[in-house]
Design an enzyme around this catalytic site. Sequence first.
Site, PDB file in Angstrom:
ATOM      1  N   LYS A 158       0.824  -1.217   0.000  1.00 47.01           N
ATOM      2  CA  LYS A 158       0.000   0.000   0.000  1.00 47.01           C
ATOM      3  C   LYS A 158       0.851   1.258   0.000  1.00 47.01           C
ATOM      4  CE  LYS A 158      -3.556  -0.228   2.893  1.00 47.01           C
ATOM      5  NZ  LYS A 158      -4.356  -0.564   4.132  1.00 47.01           N
ATOM      6  N   ARG A 291     -11.477  14.239   8.548  1.00 47.18           N
ATOM      7  CA  ARG A 291     -12.495  15.106   7.941  1.00 47.18           C
ATOM      8  C   ARG A 291     -13.867  14.474   8.119  1.00 47.18           C
ATOM      9  NH1 ARG A 291     -13.696  11.582   3.958  1.00 47.18           N
ATOM     10  NH2 ARG A 291     -11.957  10.445   3.063  1.00 47.18           N
ATOM     11  N   VAL A 294     -18.239  11.086   3.537  1.00 48.28           N
ATOM     12  CA  VAL A 294     -19.436  11.050   2.689  1.00 48.28           C
ATOM     13  C   VAL A 294     -20.599  10.386   3.447  1.00 48.28           C
ATOM     14  CG1 VAL A 294     -20.422  10.140   0.534  1.00 48.28           C
ATOM     15  CG2 VAL A 294     -18.029  10.880   0.588  1.00 48.28           C
TER      16      VAL A 294
END
Length: 446
Positions: A158, A291, A294
């Site tokens: 990753k 943050r 969605v």
Amino acid sequence: MFNKILIANRGEIALRVLRACRELGIQTVAVHSTADSEAMHVKLADESVCIGPPASRDSYLNIHQIVAACEITGADAIHPGYGFLSENAKFADILEAHNIAFIGPKADHIRIMGDKIEAKRTAMRLGIPVVPGSEGGVTDPDDAKRVAAEIGYPVIIKAAAGGGGRGMKVAKNEGELKTAFQTARSEAGAAFGDDAVYIEKYLAKPRHIEVQVVGDGQGNAIHLGERDCSLQRRHQKVWEEANSPALNSDAREKIGAICSEAVAEMGYSGAGTVEFLYENGEFYFIEMNTRLQVEHPVTEAITGIDLVHEQIRVASGSGLSVQQNEIEFQGHAIECRINAENARTFVPSPGTITHFHTPGGLGVRVDSGVYSGYRIPPYYDSLIGKLIVHGRNRVECLMRLRRALDEFVVDGIDTTLPLFRDLVSDKDIADGKYDIHWLEHYLAND
Ligand code: ADP
């Protein structure tokens, strides 16, 4: 409290933030590209400023223009929404230098969590369980081999700077490792300008479970339970639930407490999401998003807490409106992400929406910035709205979701609505039995 907030985003999230500002009696400034002058958030804001041409780098990512818009309008804070500048530590630094409040965490916390290697180190230090893997970054293919052999195949490589599911490669055995390692590095370099990668055990059938936290920056923090975002396509979330069908209240309280204690200890300020893979009753930290997500409305549905209100309160120094012992999880909520895409091929379908009719009724919420006659510009993310349904339990929630999906009309473009109409009647979904690979298999066998 702030007097005027500039919303540095577009689409449904710009509208979402605007609504919270209205409720709190705060003036709003919309910024927009030339492609978005007809957007709903622009029409509804108290003031609006055009900040550049359609390309995001010239408008929604243009820090100089956004700061100038703030100064022209006298906004005292910026809400970045999600995506764009929401996890940009340099942006948070620049705002601080200009005496404009950033509605989000401190730049240092964004920086730590934005580097996934550093994030994992921090998580371990704070007592959060992580996926077994390399200690830090790996640059040498021989080191990669050694680490992979130690943790055991399959492994996943990753990108440290990764996001949106990009820059990840799986190697099932040593034969596949070299190519996977090199591809991941070059993809990471090309996508993020940083080719640092790390290696983790690849979990075969995990669920993706994430914990919502909010810190006040003064050493206090709360958790608002978890969301299950296992239904994914290409590592992108498609359907999200709260609570997870896989957790009981003991497991929820336990992982929630670990996360809220960790962010309290960091002195974290604002909303954040601690993401885990969950397999055989164990949690494995993968990253923390600094943050609003969605999928935050499913958490709002079951807690009744407005996360944007909390973000604004904390950023303005007013503190959290609730304490942990006041938070109750009621019923079940599901969100479907409605994209302007073909429901089977996922090819984007920009164009004009000739007719747009949203469902309503008890327990139904639609967050969307589009309307009948709206022309979807081809430059941005294909998310055009979110359908969030709440019921007293999961069975009622699914029943209501099926009804709401039937009522939803979007004409003129392709959307992912037909996929959700299929999913809502699927047996595995009804049983809550799915992992992060379930949807890809479902789509492949369709
Ligand atoms: P990004 O920041 O790009 O979203 P994440 O680390 O959050 O990256 O991972 C995104 C998704 O990739 C996860 O939800 C999961 O589906 C898959 N994934 C990541 N790490 C692993 C792992 N160790 N084993 C299996 N799947 C993984």
